[in-house]
Design a protein around this motif. Structure first.
Motif, PDB file in Angstrom:
ATOM      1  N   ASP A  95     -12.423 -21.039  -1.564  1.00  0.00           N
ATOM      2  CA  ASP A  95     -11.189 -21.481  -0.915  1.00  0.00           C
ATOM      3  C   ASP A  95     -10.093 -20.467  -1.212  1.00  0.00           C
ATOM      4  O   ASP A  95      -9.599 -20.370  -2.345  1.00  0.00           O
ATOM      5  CB  ASP A  95     -10.801 -22.871  -1.426  1.00  0.00           C
ATOM      6  CG  ASP A  95      -9.606 -23.456  -0.688  1.00  0.00           C
ATOM      7  OD1 ASP A  95      -8.906 -22.706   0.016  1.00  0.00           O
ATOM      8  OD2 ASP A  95      -9.368 -24.670  -0.806  1.00  0.00           O
ATOM      9  N   ASP A  96      -9.692 -19.714  -0.185  1.00  0.00           N
ATOM     10  CA  ASP A  96      -8.711 -18.662  -0.431  1.00  0.00           C
ATOM     11  C   ASP A  96      -7.266 -19.140  -0.375  1.00  0.00           C
ATOM     12  O   ASP A  96      -6.339 -18.325  -0.344  1.00  0.00           O
ATOM     13  CB  ASP A  96      -8.931 -17.467   0.508  1.00  0.00           C
ATOM     14  CG  ASP A  96      -9.013 -17.867   1.966  1.00  0.00           C
ATOM     15  OD1 ASP A  96      -8.771 -19.050   2.261  1.00  0.00           O
ATOM     16  OD2 ASP A  96      -9.323 -17.009   2.810  1.00  0.00           O
ATOM     17  N   GLN A 125       1.789 -16.908   1.357  1.00  0.00           N
ATOM     18  CA  GLN A 125       0.582 -17.278   2.094  1.00  0.00           C
ATOM     19  C   GLN A 125       0.908 -18.152   3.294  1.00  0.00           C
ATOM     20  O   GLN A 125       0.305 -18.004   4.356  1.00  0.00           O
ATOM     21  CB  GLN A 125      -0.405 -18.003   1.185  1.00  0.00           C
ATOM     22  CG  GLN A 125      -1.724 -18.288   1.886  1.00  0.00           C
ATOM     23  CD  GLN A 125      -2.781 -18.798   0.937  1.00  0.00           C
ATOM     24  OE1 GLN A 125      -2.719 -19.948   0.532  1.00  0.00           O
ATOM     25  NE2 GLN A 125      -3.731 -17.955   0.592  1.00  0.00           N
ATOM     26  N   ASP A 126       1.847 -19.063   3.159  1.00  0.00           N
ATOM     27  CA  ASP A 126       2.241 -19.895   4.291  1.00  0.00           C
ATOM     28  C   ASP A 126       3.262 -19.107   5.121  1.00  0.00           C
ATOM     29  O   ASP A 126       4.449 -19.085   4.822  1.00  0.00           O
ATOM     30  CB  ASP A 126       2.833 -21.220   3.812  1.00  0.00           C
ATOM     31  CG  ASP A 126       3.018 -22.215   4.943  1.00  0.00           C
ATOM     32  OD1 ASP A 126       3.467 -21.810   6.028  1.00  0.00           O
ATOM     33  OD2 ASP A 126       2.701 -23.402   4.739  1.00  0.00           O
ATOM     34  N   VAL A 167      -1.951 -19.926  10.068  1.00  0.00           N
ATOM     35  CA  VAL A 167      -0.675 -19.888   9.365  1.00  0.00           C
ATOM     36  C   VAL A 167      -0.832 -19.474   7.902  1.00  0.00           C
ATOM     37  O   VAL A 167       0.126 -18.990   7.293  1.00  0.00           O
ATOM     38  CB  VAL A 167       0.041 -21.253   9.479  1.00  0.00           C
ATOM     39  CG1 VAL A 167      -0.573 -22.280   8.530  1.00  0.00           C
ATOM     40  CG2 VAL A 167       1.538 -21.130   9.248  1.00  0.00           C
ATOM     41  N   SER A 168      -2.037 -19.631   7.331  1.00  0.00           N
ATOM     42  CA  SER A 168      -2.195 -19.398   5.889  1.00  0.00           C
ATOM     43  C   SER A 168      -3.397 -18.525   5.549  1.00  0.00           C
ATOM     44  O   SER A 168      -4.098 -18.772   4.583  1.00  0.00           O
ATOM     45  CB  SER A 168      -2.313 -20.735   5.140  1.00  0.00           C
ATOM     46  OG  SER A 168      -1.115 -21.466   5.217  1.00  0.00           O
ATOM     47  N   PRO A 201      -3.233 -24.917  10.953  1.00  0.00           N
ATOM     48  CA  PRO A 201      -2.199 -24.809  11.974  1.00  0.00           C
ATOM     49  C   PRO A 201      -2.165 -23.397  12.548  1.00  0.00           C
ATOM     50  O   PRO A 201      -2.475 -22.424  11.853  1.00  0.00           O
ATOM     51  CB  PRO A 201      -0.912 -25.130  11.204  1.00  0.00           C
ATOM     52  CG  PRO A 201      -1.353 -25.927  10.024  1.00  0.00           C
ATOM     53  CD  PRO A 201      -2.695 -25.364   9.655  1.00  0.00           C
ATOM     54  N   ALA A 202      -1.797 -23.306  13.813  1.00  0.00           N
ATOM     55  CA  ALA A 202      -1.692 -22.002  14.464  1.00  0.00           C
ATOM     56  C   ALA A 202      -0.246 -21.523  14.417  1.00  0.00           C
ATOM     57  O   ALA A 202       0.675 -22.271  14.773  1.00  0.00           O
ATOM     58  CB  ALA A 202      -2.172 -22.088  15.904  1.00  0.00           C
ATOM     59  N   LEU A 203      -0.057 -20.301  13.971  1.00  0.00           N
ATOM     60  CA  LEU A 203       1.253 -19.656  14.018  1.00  0.00           C
ATOM     61  C   LEU A 203       1.348 -18.934  15.356  1.00  0.00           C
ATOM     62  O   LEU A 203       0.555 -18.026  15.642  1.00  0.00           O
ATOM     63  CB  LEU A 203       1.413 -18.680  12.868  1.00  0.00           C
ATOM     64  CG  LEU A 203       2.742 -17.913  12.818  1.00  0.00           C
ATOM     65  CD1 LEU A 203       3.894 -18.858  12.499  1.00  0.00           C
ATOM     66  CD2 LEU A 203       2.681 -16.795  11.780  1.00  0.00           C
ATOM     67  N   ILE A 204       2.310 -19.339  16.173  1.00  0.00           N
ATOM     68  CA  ILE A 204       2.522 -18.763  17.501  1.00  0.00           C
ATOM     69  C   ILE A 204       3.771 -17.905  17.407  1.00  0.00           C
ATOM     70  O   ILE A 204       4.879 -18.427  17.257  1.00  0.00           O
ATOM     71  CB  ILE A 204       2.700 -19.876  18.548  1.00  0.00           C
ATOM     72  CG1 ILE A 204       1.535 -20.861  18.475  1.00  0.00           C
ATOM     73  CG2 ILE A 204       2.840 -19.288  19.948  1.00  0.00           C
ATOM     74  CD1 ILE A 204       1.840 -22.210  19.122  1.00  0.00           C
TER      75      ILE A 204
END
Length: 349
Positions: A95-96, A125-126, A167-168, A201-204
């Motif tokens: 788990d990174d 990371q976030d 996202v992470s 989650p997707a970072l757009i």
């Protein structure tokens, strides 16, 4: 003075882990998060061997310690006799997102260690949280939205083209030529891919066309911004987005890898160089990075600088951008490693 004992702490990638012992409490990630298959991002063996050799050359007493996701390796870490931990871990038990927990564990043990603390590792990371912090500090970053399975928890009024990524994740995981989209259809398909492949989650994010500039930083109280490095993406095949995906960074057999090189920036004027360095330093401080780090930026054709992300504990192999910048600044590889050791060891407990 006694020789300083420095233990190089590293983790094994999930595909290299031995058969796990039955430890259900460790096999279950926190908050129900499933463990993703880890994508190999670099050659950790090469990096840690170079650091070991540098520490030996410097007169330290180096040793290795591996975290393989089992209780025994955590317990033995707690009992180790090291004066300092050289922290190269990026994951735990596959788990990174757990690198911050390793740093917190070292703090509970009162073991000095190199690089970012739990706060820095979490904030960097976030990417969505990092970008909100950049906004607060008036550090320009691409406008963005965050979406997860039909829920949007943050959104600017963004416009195409867009780049979509987890996202992470770090190491360009989840970023490839399909990451840049120019239509609603492609956007929705890519968001679905990120959700399904990474359970993330997707970072757009608005895609910034421009030069990929890296600023390596060394220090704490008075951090030194090392000479800027550029990843030249101009020779990527026609029609390929100018982005540093995994093929560009790590897949040596691909055309994208062979056509892109990193090198010190030589053609920027003094004012632009200073602006890039000042912005990088502001980002380094805003996310509480320490000892060493790397800030990734984009410089567009209008001279505007956008911070894309911050990297605590970046790759330290002699061929990597950080070592490249240190060499340009006049440090030998061993001197750069020595500086990191001394910064960490002299930090107040």
């Amino acid at each position: 003075m006694e020789t300083l004992k420095v233990t190089i702490l590293y983790d094994l990638w999930e595909d290299a882990l031995p058969e796990p012992e039955p430890e259900p409490e460790l096999a279950k990630p926190s908050r129900g998060k499933k463990i993703k298959p880890v994508r190999k991002k670099k050659d950790p063996l090469h990096e840690r061997e170079e650091i070991f050799n540098a520490l030996t050359k410097l007169g330290y007493e180096p040793a290795y310690h591996v975290l393989d996701g089992r209780n025994q390796t955590l317990l033995s870490l707690a009992k180790c006799s090291a004066d300092l931990i050289f922290n190269l871990t990026e994951s735990y038990a596959g788990d990174d997102t757990m690198d911050k927990n390793i740093a917190a564990f070292l703090e509970m043990l009162h073991l000095p260690y190199t690089g970012g603390g739990p706060q820095a590792l979490y904030l960097a990371q976030d990417k969505a949280i990092a970008k909100k912090i950049f906004d607060f500090h008036k550090i320009k970053t691409p406008d963005f939205a965050v979406s997860y399975k039909g829920r949007t928890d943050h959104s600017h009024d963004i416009k195409f083209p867009l780049i979509i990524k987890p996202v992470s994740e770090d190491g360009s995981i989840g970023i490839d030529s399909g990451s840049v989209v120019e239509s609603v259809k492609d956007l929705m398909e890519r968001i679905h891919y990120i959700h399904e492949e990474f359970d993330s989650p997707a970072l757009i994010e608005e895609y910034i066309e421009g030069r990929e500039i890296y600023a390596a930083i060394l220090g704490n109280e008075s951090p030194e911004v090392l000479p800027l490095i550029e990843l030249d993406l101009s020779k990527l095949p026609k029609g390929t987005p100018r982005i540093a995906g995994q093929d560009v960074k790590f897949f040596r057999e691909t055309e994208a890898y062979k056509m892109t090189k990193s090198a010190p920036v030589e053609d920027l004027d003094e004012e632009t160089t200073q602006r890039l360095q000042d912005i990088a330093l502001a980002a380094y401080r805003a996310l509480k990075l320490r000892d060493y780090g790397r800030i990734d930026m984009r410089l567009n054709d209008k001279g505007e600088v956008y911070v894309i992300e911050a990297n605590p504990n970046p790759w330290l192999a002699s061929t990597a951008e950080f070592a490249m910048a240190a060499k340009k600044a006049g440090y030998t590889y061993a001197e750069a490693i020595d500086k990191i050791v001394k910064l960490a060891y002299s930090r107040p407990a």
